[in-house]
Design a protein around this motif. Sequence first.
Motif, mmCIF file in Angstrom:
data_model
loop_
_atom_site.group_PDB
_atom_site.id
_atom_site.type_symbol
_atom_site.label_atom_id
_atom_site.label_comp_id
_atom_site.label_asym_id
_atom_site.label_seq_id
_atom_site.Cartn_x
_atom_site.Cartn_y
_atom_site.Cartn_z
ATOM 1 N N LEU A 1 30.716 27.098 12.187
ATOM 2 C CA LEU A 1 30.273 25.897 11.490
ATOM 3 C C LEU A 1 31.223 25.537 10.363
ATOM 4 O O LEU A 1 31.676 26.405 9.616
ATOM 5 N N PHE B 1 28.276 24.826 -1.960
ATOM 6 C CA PHE B 1 28.699 25.539 -0.753
ATOM 7 C C PHE B 1 29.903 26.409 -1.079
ATOM 8 O O PHE B 1 30.622 26.152 -2.041
ATOM 9 N N ALA C 1 30.229 29.802 7.837
ATOM 10 C CA ALA C 1 29.531 30.992 8.345
ATOM 11 C C ALA C 1 30.328 31.559 9.509
ATOM 12 O O ALA C 1 30.832 30.809 10.343
ATOM 13 N N ALA D 1 16.072 24.660 7.623
ATOM 14 C CA ALA D 1 15.446 25.854 8.187
ATOM 15 C C ALA D 1 16.480 26.821 8.755
ATOM 16 O O ALA D 1 16.260 28.038 8.775
ATOM 17 N N SER E 1 18.755 32.192 8.366
ATOM 18 C CA SER E 1 19.972 33.025 8.269
ATOM 19 C C SER E 1 19.918 33.997 7.090
ATOM 20 O O SER E 1 20.778 34.865 6.969
HETATM 21 N N1 NAP Z 1 28.780 28.874 3.147
HETATM 22 C C1 NAP Z 1 27.759 28.255 2.606
HETATM 23 O O1 NAP Z 1 27.818 27.845 1.442
HETATM 24 C C2 NAP Z 1 26.499 28.043 3.407
HETATM 25 C C3 NAP Z 1 25.461 27.286 2.858
HETATM 26 C C4 NAP Z 1 24.313 27.089 3.625
HETATM 27 C C5 NAP Z 1 24.226 27.615 4.899
HETATM 28 N N2 NAP Z 1 25.251 28.340 5.387
HETATM 29 C C6 NAP Z 1 25.184 28.903 6.740
HETATM 30 O O2 NAP Z 1 25.069 27.868 7.681
HETATM 31 C C7 NAP Z 1 24.361 28.378 8.835
HETATM 32 C C8 NAP Z 1 23.230 27.461 9.218
HETATM 33 O O3 NAP Z 1 23.775 26.200 9.525
HETATM 34 P P1 NAP Z 1 22.878 24.969 9.969
HETATM 35 O O4 NAP Z 1 23.680 23.747 9.984
HETATM 36 O O5 NAP Z 1 22.101 25.342 11.188
HETATM 37 O O6 NAP Z 1 21.933 24.929 8.707
HETATM 38 P P2 NAP Z 1 20.747 23.994 8.281
HETATM 39 O O7 NAP Z 1 21.178 22.597 8.080
HETATM 40 O O8 NAP Z 1 20.101 24.718 7.176
HETATM 41 O O9 NAP Z 1 19.786 24.144 9.502
HETATM 42 C C9 NAP Z 1 19.638 23.248 10.531
HETATM 43 C C10 NAP Z 1 18.177 23.256 10.808
HETATM 44 O O10 NAP Z 1 17.497 22.855 9.613
HETATM 45 C C11 NAP Z 1 16.504 21.935 9.912
HETATM 46 N N3 NAP Z 1 16.918 20.636 9.414
HETATM 47 C C12 NAP Z 1 18.117 20.297 8.861
HETATM 48 N N4 NAP Z 1 18.097 19.015 8.493
HETATM 49 C C13 NAP Z 1 16.848 18.554 8.792
HETATM 50 C C14 NAP Z 1 16.186 17.318 8.628
HETATM 51 N N5 NAP Z 1 16.815 16.260 8.081
HETATM 52 N N6 NAP Z 1 14.915 17.216 9.049
HETATM 53 C C15 NAP Z 1 14.269 18.261 9.581
HETATM 54 N N7 NAP Z 1 14.824 19.453 9.780
HETATM 55 C C16 NAP Z 1 16.102 19.598 9.370
HETATM 56 C C17 NAP Z 1 16.340 21.970 11.408
HETATM 57 O O11 NAP Z 1 15.453 23.064 11.605
HETATM 58 P P3 NAP Z 1 14.565 23.366 12.879
HETATM 59 O O12 NAP Z 1 15.521 23.967 13.865
HETATM 60 O O13 NAP Z 1 13.546 24.346 12.407
HETATM 61 O O14 NAP Z 1 13.994 22.072 13.348
HETATM 62 C C18 NAP Z 1 17.751 22.277 11.868
HETATM 63 O O15 NAP Z 1 17.819 22.860 13.143
HETATM 64 C C19 NAP Z 1 23.857 29.749 8.453
HETATM 65 O O16 NAP Z 1 24.698 30.722 8.976
HETATM 66 C C20 NAP Z 1 23.937 29.730 6.934
HETATM 67 O O17 NAP Z 1 24.024 31.001 6.376
HETATM 68 C C21 NAP Z 1 26.401 28.560 4.675
#
Ligand code: NAP
Length: 270
Positions: free
Chosen positions: A231, A34, A43, A80, A85
């Motif tokens: 986040l 990360f 983000a 996802a 994103s």
């Molecule tokens: N700075 C960094 O290094 C970094 C790294 C990664 C991401 N990001 C940023 O973080 C943001 C996204 O954050 P987020 O927390 O929403 O990301 P995330 O964890 O990738 O997405 C959450 C979504 O992923 C799915 N999910 C996660 N864990 C799951 C599990 N155990 N089982 C089933 N589905 C699962 C679900 O999708 P569904 O909604 O489809 O059910 C959930 O709504 C974006 O802006 C991205 O660019 C930043």
Amino acid sequence: MARGGHFPQGLHDRYDGELHIALHPDRPTVVANFVTTLDGVVAFDVDESSGGGEVSGFFDLDRFVMGLLRAMADAVLVGAGTVRSAPTHEWTARRVHRASTALYAEWRAGMGVGSPQPTTIVATASGGLDPSHPGLSAPDVPVIVATTEAGGRRLAQVALAPNVRVEIAGTENGVAAPRLVEIAGSIGARLILCEGGPHLIGDLLGAGLLDELFLTIAPQIAGRDDATPRLGLVQGVAFTLTGAPWADLVSVRRADDHLFLRYRFDRDGG
Ligand SMILES: NC(=O)c1ccc[n+]([C@@H]2O[C@H](COP(=O)([O-])OP(=O)(O)OC[C@H]3O[C@@H](n4cnc5c(N)ncnc54)[C@H](OP(=O)(O)O)[C@@H]3O)[C@@H](O)[C@H]2O)c1
């Protein structure tokens, strides 16, 4: 047992020392990568339209290290939200640092990693994925979508590319972290790289399954307010004072004003 070792010339010029990751004998090892701001933001937008690239300022060496880790991994695990994103991304070393593609491939082959590209494993409860996303449709990148029955029904209605396999593995709340690791293990993966996002890494930490964190600290402050919650590194799980995971600091590297930190959670050394 470990994955890694000597770099070919060219990679060596850009990463001081060697890179090894200890492997568990009995389950895949899970490391995460990360980048955060100084105040822990991953983000700027909560609506999934920006991510790590903007946080790092698209810093070349951060992308280079991301490529190194992808070159080592059998599988890259993403949620996802992270996939949505990054609508033009693909979870391969070549995509994140194109100039190093040949060197990454040479290093990967030298380590004896069986597949040319890591398998992308996408966790989704809803199944809400665009089948034309490049990260799901590159013919030479195997993809497993780990989802729920409802997610599977939704995905059955879209035309997924032949390289994508859907695995129904969860309840309506999602796929439990141990199942995600098991799915990777079922394809022979020894090293899983989790690239987020914060909810997915929260699941892994909550299950005690995150072995290491490669964390880049970018020298900027994002801030938060009630209207802009933003986040943090970990979302969806709040540890208690006594239950919070502590880590050992394994290495510190610096490039310009960015810090590259490596932590191990498996404090017995794996
Ligand atoms: N700075 C960094 O290094 C970094 C790294 C990664 C991401 N990001 C940023 O973080 C943001 C996204 O954050 P987020 O927390 O929403 O990301 P995330 O964890 O990738 O997405 C959450 C979504 O992923 C799915 N999910 C996660 N864990 C799951 C599990 N155990 N089982 C089933 N589905 C699962 C679900 O999708 P569904 O909604 O489809 O059910 C959930 O709504 C974006 O802006 C991205 O660019 C930043």
